[in-house]
Design a protein around this motif. Sequence first.
Motif, PDB file in Angstrom:
ATOM      1  N   SER A 184       0.784  -1.489   0.210  1.00 64.74           N
ATOM      2  CA  SER A 184       0.084   0.230  -0.316  1.00 64.74           C
ATOM      3  C   SER A 184       1.014   1.585   0.154  1.00 64.74           C
ATOM      4  O   SER A 184       0.139   2.406  -0.078  1.00 64.74           O
ATOM      5  N   SER A 206      -2.332  -0.262  -5.890  1.00 61.14           N
ATOM      6  CA  SER A 206      -1.292   1.457  -5.770  1.00 61.14           C
ATOM      7  C   SER A 206       0.097   0.976  -6.534  1.00 61.14           C
ATOM      8  O   SER A 206       0.573   2.223  -7.226  1.00 61.14           O
ATOM      9  N   LEU A 265      -5.124   5.783  -2.801  1.00 57.24           N
ATOM     10  CA  LEU A 265      -4.585   4.917  -3.076  1.00 57.24           C
ATOM     11  C   LEU A 265      -3.680   6.056  -3.336  1.00 57.24           C
ATOM     12  O   LEU A 265      -3.339   6.807  -3.756  1.00 57.24           O
ATOM     13  N   ARG A 266      -2.267   5.549  -2.929  1.00 57.04           N
ATOM     14  CA  ARG A 266      -1.180   6.406  -3.988  1.00 57.04           C
ATOM     15  C   ARG A 266      -0.832   6.216  -5.064  1.00 57.04           C
ATOM     16  O   ARG A 266      -0.631   5.238  -5.633  1.00 57.04           O
ATOM     17  N   THR A 304      -1.023  10.859  -1.432  1.00 53.31           N
ATOM     18  CA  THR A 304      -1.490   9.997  -2.040  1.00 53.31           C
ATOM     19  C   THR A 304      -0.302  10.238  -3.795  1.00 53.31           C
ATOM     20  O   THR A 304      -1.027   9.881  -4.580  1.00 53.31           O
TER      21      THR A 304
END
Length: 628
Positions: free
Chosen positions: A101, A258, A303-304, A340
């Motif tokens: 993540s 991600s 999500l990054r 993010t």
Amino acid sequence: MAVTGQQDGHARLAALERGNFFIVPLDDRRQWYRYHHLFAEVLTSHLWAEQPDQVATLHRRASAWYEQQGAAEAIRHALAAGDFARAADLVEITAPAMLRSRQEAALLGWLKALPDELVQNRPVLSVGYARALLSSGEFDGVETGLRDAEQWLDPPADRHARVDAPAAAMVVDEEEFRRLPGAIAVARAGRALALGDVPATVTYARRALELIAEDDYLGHGSAAALLGLASWPSGDLETAHRSYATGMTSLQKAGNLSDAIGCTMALADIRIAQGRLREAMRTYEHALHLATEQHPEGTRPLLRGMADMYVGISELQRERDDLQAATQHLVRSKELGEHTGLPQNRYRCRVAMARIREAQGDLDGALELLHEAERLYVSDFFLNVRPVTALKTRGWVAQGPLGEALDWARERGLSVEDDLSYLREFEHLTLARVLLARYKSERADRSILEAMGLLRRLRTAAEEGERTGSVIEILVLQALAPQTQDNIPAALMPLERALALAEPQGYVRIFIDQGAPMAQLLRAAAARGIVPAYIGRLLAASASAQQPSAGEADRPTAPVAQPMIEPLSQRELDVLRLFKTELSGPEIADALMIGLSTVRTHSKSIYSQLNVTSRRAAVNRAAELDLI
């Protein structure tokens, strides 16, 4: 109750809430509460003053309770208790999910809080530490961590362990331990790529594919993506895209959205280099769909990589000459927050805003942002094919004085006789621009001959590599070269080819950014009936842009017909355009990367000049005066 051992904890919390005594419920069922931070500090101070010997015990109990709830707070409390063995066990179990993540910053904080010897004797933690360092751009400790883990993968007789090391590795997550050989190979491939060692990247990535099990989609996806990135520097973009897309698909299968979204930056950059802007836009939009399909906007977690999608879309909107949409997408990226964004998000965001400022004629503002971007640049796995120093040089060329631009070329050791490569293509194109500007300024025949020779070689290399984005820029420069010699017929041949390649993809700024010389060529092309509808759009955009000439770059630009005592400055026009949006004052400040007080000052000036008292009235009056 779990910490104090008392049985009436729930009733006490309910009573405190009813009395409004410093606690806040966090859910509708009243299962979770939070103390006001000042009250929590007071209670902690009393605990340390009155029962310091109980602190560690209470932290251990809290850690055990949080572990049952599956919360990461269990690790924090174990560390606070000084129970490092327990904390290491918990980090080992949590680390794979944290890396998937892209929460490597939090993971690194935990790992750095553990004693070094504890991490060294836990191979899963050692590799997790190395991977977290790699993802954060800290390369120095990566190889050490990988070697610490490898000593436990060799047969005992082959180990070169320290005298005080335990006889066996400490392993909590057996499944992750079995994956370590492939994970180590992937990490070494990533480190090699970040350090520019392409052959080593290929070697380690291929080894990883041999070691990783077929059903390990995450491992396969990472290795395939690294192979794609290794193909990128050579300019073999289609192979790079194919391998990278395979990696992205595997990452999606692994549920690692991600990283899959992070892959989008490379896929879109490759399509842009190939001149396929529409596909690049679809790539960004698909990634945003993936993210919002799982977590609709307004929910958590975000999500990054999502913030970077909006920066990429902004750059494509700028090329289409939709500067308002481009600015709004940058605002959206900033709203999502740095957590993010990928490591280069702050850098990319400023470069994108600088390009918008340049398109608006604010060359000083553009250069200021590029200087800031240069300070914020961090290396990661993406190729730096458009160095910010080359972008700054293009700004100097546009402003007029060439001293700094020529100094840049000398410092970079650039020559028209260099061997050409995709990695330095953008720099060599910038050198060609410097030489053309020098000819225009000094009328030195050698400069234009060198520029034209370099452009011919660059065009051949770009066409062979099917890098249509570069081909279009080269053709534009090949048109501008004879234009400086008033040879319009010779200029129209490469221009017609550039227009034919650019029209299907909606290019605009690549032409109108060249200012008056290109406008002259476009009018000449229109007179000969060359793609009249497309040229009409470009000429309309060029007239609207009203870009200043090199000698005028330091003066504010404004529409010609401003029936006011003093024309609005360029920055005031920027603020006025954003009045048309729903952005608040602070959001306008963020979009323009200026202070809120500066926005207020510009707003007062706009109201005064237009003789209005509100944003809506200012927009209506500006429309009447054809200011926006």
